[in-house]
Motif scaffolding. Structure first.
Motif, PDB file in Angstrom:
ATOM      1  N   ALA A 150       0.826  -1.207   0.000  1.00 36.91           N
ATOM      2  CA  ALA A 150       0.000   0.000   0.000  1.00 36.91           C
ATOM      3  C   ALA A 150       0.860   1.257   0.000  1.00 36.91           C
ATOM      4  N   ALA A 151       1.926   1.245   0.813  1.00 39.12           N
ATOM      5  CA  ALA A 151       2.800   2.416   0.877  1.00 39.12           C
ATOM      6  C   ALA A 151       3.645   2.560  -0.375  1.00 39.12           C
ATOM      7  N   GLY A 152       3.868   1.467  -1.091  1.00 37.78           N
ATOM      8  CA  GLY A 152       4.694   1.524  -2.293  1.00 37.78           C
ATOM      9  C   GLY A 152       4.018   2.191  -3.471  1.00 37.78           C
ATOM     10  N   ALA A 153       2.704   2.447  -3.376  1.00 33.96           N
ATOM     11  CA  ALA A 153       1.996   3.065  -4.496  1.00 33.96           C
ATOM     12  C   ALA A 153       2.509   4.468  -4.774  1.00 33.96           C
ATOM     13  N   LEU A 154       2.721   5.243  -3.712  1.00 35.64           N
ATOM     14  CA  LEU A 154       3.143   6.632  -3.897  1.00 35.64           C
ATOM     15  C   LEU A 154       4.546   6.749  -4.491  1.00 35.64           C
ATOM     16  N   PRO A 155       5.555   6.020  -3.982  1.00 31.31           N
ATOM     17  CA  PRO A 155       6.873   6.098  -4.623  1.00 31.31           C
ATOM     18  C   PRO A 155       6.861   5.655  -6.083  1.00 31.31           C
ATOM     19  N   LEU A 156       6.007   4.704  -6.409  1.00 30.48           N
ATOM     20  CA  LEU A 156       5.936   4.247  -7.795  1.00 30.48           C
ATOM     21  C   LEU A 156       5.453   5.372  -8.712  1.00 30.48           C
ATOM     22  N   VAL A 157       4.412   6.076  -8.289  1.00 33.26           N
ATOM     23  CA  VAL A 157       3.892   7.189  -9.087  1.00 33.26           C
ATOM     24  C   VAL A 157       4.892   8.337  -9.113  1.00 33.26           C
ATOM     25  N   MET A 260     -14.010  -1.882  -3.755  1.00 33.44           N
ATOM     26  CA  MET A 260     -14.330  -1.197  -2.499  1.00 33.44           C
ATOM     27  C   MET A 260     -14.443   0.312  -2.685  1.00 33.44           C
ATOM     28  N   LEU A 261     -14.085   0.812  -3.861  1.00 35.70           N
ATOM     29  CA  LEU A 261     -14.125   2.241  -4.134  1.00 35.70           C
ATOM     30  C   LEU A 261     -15.511   2.655  -4.631  1.00 35.70           C
ATOM     31  N   PRO A 262     -15.827   3.953  -4.591  1.00 32.70           N
ATOM     32  CA  PRO A 262     -17.125   4.410  -5.101  1.00 32.70           C
ATOM     33  C   PRO A 262     -17.389   3.925  -6.514  1.00 32.70           C
ATOM     34  N   SER A 263     -18.652   3.647  -6.787  1.00 24.93           N
ATOM     35  CA  SER A 263     -19.058   3.012  -8.044  1.00 24.93           C
ATOM     36  C   SER A 263     -18.504   3.729  -9.266  1.00 24.93           C
ATOM     37  N   GLY A 264     -17.851   2.971 -10.126  1.00 27.89           N
ATOM     38  CA  GLY A 264     -17.289   3.507 -11.362  1.00 27.89           C
ATOM     39  C   GLY A 264     -15.873   4.009 -11.215  1.00 27.89           C
ATOM     40  N   TRP A 265     -15.536   4.553 -10.072  1.00 20.94           N
ATOM     41  CA  TRP A 265     -14.203   5.114  -9.882  1.00 20.94           C
ATOM     42  C   TRP A 265     -13.143   4.031  -9.750  1.00 20.94           C
ATOM     43  N   GLY A 266     -13.512   2.910  -9.155  1.00 18.31           N
ATOM     44  CA  GLY A 266     -12.562   1.809  -9.070  1.00 18.31           C
ATOM     45  C   GLY A 266     -12.198   1.274 -10.445  1.00 18.31           C
ATOM     46  N   ALA A 267     -13.197   1.178 -11.336  1.00 23.57           N
ATOM     47  CA  ALA A 267     -12.924   0.726 -12.701  1.00 23.57           C
ATOM     48  C   ALA A 267     -12.032   1.716 -13.437  1.00 23.57           C
ATOM     49  N   LEU A 268     -12.285   3.019 -13.224  1.00 20.40           N
ATOM     50  CA  LEU A 268     -11.428   4.031 -13.846  1.00 20.40           C
ATOM     51  C   LEU A 268      -9.995   3.906 -13.341  1.00 20.40           C
ATOM     52  N   GLY A 269      -9.836   3.673 -12.046  1.00 17.87           N
ATOM     53  CA  GLY A 269      -8.502   3.543 -11.485  1.00 17.87           C
ATOM     54  C   GLY A 269      -7.714   2.400 -12.093  1.00 17.87           C
ATOM     55  N   GLN A 270      -8.412   1.332 -12.487  1.00 21.05           N
ATOM     56  CA  GLN A 270      -7.722   0.188 -13.088  1.00 21.05           C
ATOM     57  C   GLN A 270      -7.276   0.467 -14.518  1.00 21.05           C
ATOM     58  N   LEU A 271      -7.774   1.535 -15.117  1.00 19.92           N
ATOM     59  CA  LEU A 271      -7.341   1.921 -16.464  1.00 19.92           C
ATOM     60  C   LEU A 271      -6.170   2.895 -16.434  1.00 19.92           C
ATOM     61  N   LEU A 272      -5.740   3.289 -15.242  1.00 24.75           N
ATOM     62  CA  LEU A 272      -4.593   4.177 -15.088  1.00 24.75           C
ATOM     63  C   LEU A 272      -3.402   3.368 -14.578  1.00 24.75           C
ATOM     64  N   PRO A 273      -2.186   3.798 -14.865  1.00 28.56           N
ATOM     65  CA  PRO A 273      -1.009   2.996 -14.504  1.00 28.56           C
ATOM     66  C   PRO A 273      -0.900   2.597 -13.032  1.00 28.56           C
ATOM     67  N   PRO A 274      -1.165   3.481 -12.051  1.00 30.68           N
ATOM     68  CA  PRO A 274      -1.027   3.044 -10.655  1.00 30.68           C
ATOM     69  C   PRO A 274      -1.957   1.888 -10.290  1.00 30.68           C
ATOM     70  N   GLY A 275      -3.229   1.972 -10.726  1.00 35.96           N
ATOM     71  CA  GLY A 275      -4.160   0.901 -10.417  1.00 35.96           C
ATOM     72  C   GLY A 275      -3.800  -0.400 -11.105  1.00 35.96           C
ATOM     73  N   ALA A 276      -3.437  -0.321 -12.379  1.00 36.28           N
ATOM     74  CA  ALA A 276      -3.031  -1.522 -13.111  1.00 36.28           C
ATOM     75  C   ALA A 276      -1.784  -2.128 -12.488  1.00 36.28           C
ATOM     76  N   ALA A 277      -0.853  -1.284 -12.054  1.00 34.01           N
ATOM     77  CA  ALA A 277       0.374  -1.777 -11.431  1.00 34.01           C
ATOM     78  C   ALA A 277       0.070  -2.510 -10.125  1.00 34.01           C
ATOM     79  N   GLY A 278      -0.814  -1.949  -9.299  1.00 31.86           N
ATOM     80  CA  GLY A 278      -1.142  -2.583  -8.031  1.00 31.86           C
ATOM     81  C   GLY A 278      -1.768  -3.958  -8.224  1.00 31.86           C
ATOM     82  N   THR A 279      -2.714  -4.073  -9.153  1.00 35.54           N
ATOM     83  CA  THR A 279      -3.357  -5.356  -9.409  1.00 35.54           C
ATOM     84  C   THR A 279      -2.365  -6.356  -9.984  1.00 35.54           C
TER      85      THR A 279
END
Length: 333
Positions: A150-157, A260-279
């Motif tokens: 979880a903490a590694g997300a910020l340094p990655l971005v 677990m994120l607000p509806s639709g926003w979680g799907a958007l996050g998975q289309l951006l590099p940080p979300g795709a990287a985490g998954t």
């Protein structure tokens, strides 16, 4: 005060305008990072349920009543099939309706907060015989809460943003900037994976696989920002950095799960590099790569987009650098 100083003062924005802008920026930062966390709850969270058909229907109705729209339930024939869906990353957990004692099957490595939600269901299954809880894909013993990932997300971005910003300021050649970004992505991926896996103990699986995902993520972010700066100047770099930081990071789901994120926003996050990287990191590190194909495709598309932006920027710069050919004046005979 000289005339030049008076002119400079007149060109400066009023103090109230500066304060208003700073307040707006601070508010946007708060909303971007606090809103997804404050509204975190299950939304169509995929889980499996095995047991007799009447019992499955009863549990499904009970869950829908307790958390409307919280779970996407798939009936499976037995416990083995339920565990397989979890290991394939088709489900976050399962409910096994055994006649003797029901069981909640979790995978904390797939999302600690999701495992916690499922664990809370154990006491509600049957007051007479509370369900036992089994974690089939646990987090490492050195990091049982998944804090390192979880903490590694910020340094990655930040790694991608800082690389693009530094290279645009320190390196004149566009080709060398691209080479520098790719080289830094490799070294940064190796360094971050080494810290998270060998020092903090937050990762498992293949070190090269984990570092490869991180390197691809950093390269996707840095090349995209380099290309935007090449095309649009400083504004392009600022816009790209804001998207990655204010949207990509808080919507990545690395601290919980996209569902677990607000509806639709979680799907958007998975289309951006940080979300795709985490998954992708969760899949490669804990699930032998299951479920990593989609996120890796997303990262590859961003990397390709960055290369295209850089190419367009190079063509645009070449067109500006080459002056129009002028006809020589005719010489009278």
């Amino acid at each position: 005060m000289t005339t030049e100083a008076h002119a400079a003062d007149r060109r400066r924005p009023p103090l109230i305008a500066v304060i208003t802008l700073l307040t707006a920026v601070l508010t946007v930062l708060l909303i971007a990072f606090a809103w997804p966390a404050a509204r975190s709850e299950p939304r169509d969270l995929p889980i499996a349920v095995s047991g007799p058909a009447p019992a499955v229907q009863q549990v499904t109705a009970r869950l829908d009543q307790a958390m409307p729209g919280g779970f996407e339930i798939t009936a499976v024939p037995d416990r083995q099939a339920a565990v397989q869906r979890i290991q394939d990353r088709d489900a976050y957990g399962a409910i096994v309706l055994d006649a003797a004692q029901p069981e909640i099957v979790t995978a904390s490595a797939g999302g600690p907060s999701v495992a916690q939600v499922l664990t809370q269901l154990a006491g509600r299954m049957s007051p007479e015989a509370p369900a036992k809880v089994t974690d089939v894909v646990p987090l490492p013993q050195d990091d049982p809460r998944g804090a390192g990932l979880a903490a590694g997300a910020l340094p990655l971005v930040l790694g991608g943003i800082l690389a693009a910003g530094a290279l645009t300021q320190l390196v004149r050649s566009g080709t060398k900037r691209m080479i520098g970004a790719l080289t830094f992505a490799v070294t940064g991926g190796l360094a971050l994976a080494a810290v998270l896996q060998y020092w903090l103990g937050s990762f498992e699986g293949s070190y090269l696989g984990n570092s490869g995902v991180i390197a691809l993520s950093i390269a996707a972010i840095s090349l995209t920002l380099l290309g935007l700066e090449w095309l649009l100047g400083t504004a392009g770099l600022a816009i790209g950095g804001a998207v990655m930081m204010l949207l990509g990071n808080p919507l990545s789901g690395m601290t919980s799960a996209p569902e677990m994120l607000p509806s639709g926003w979680g799907a958007l996050g998975q289309l951006l590099p940080p979300g795709a990287a985490g998954t992708a990191l969760r899949s490669v590190s804990f699930f032998d790569g299951a479920g990593a194909a989609g996120p890796l495709v997303v990262l590859g598309c961003w990397l390709l987009a960055g290369l295209v932006f850089c190419g367009l920027g190079a063509l645009r710069g070449r067109g500006r650098a080459v002056p129009a050919r002028q006809e020589a004046p005719a010489v009278a005979a």
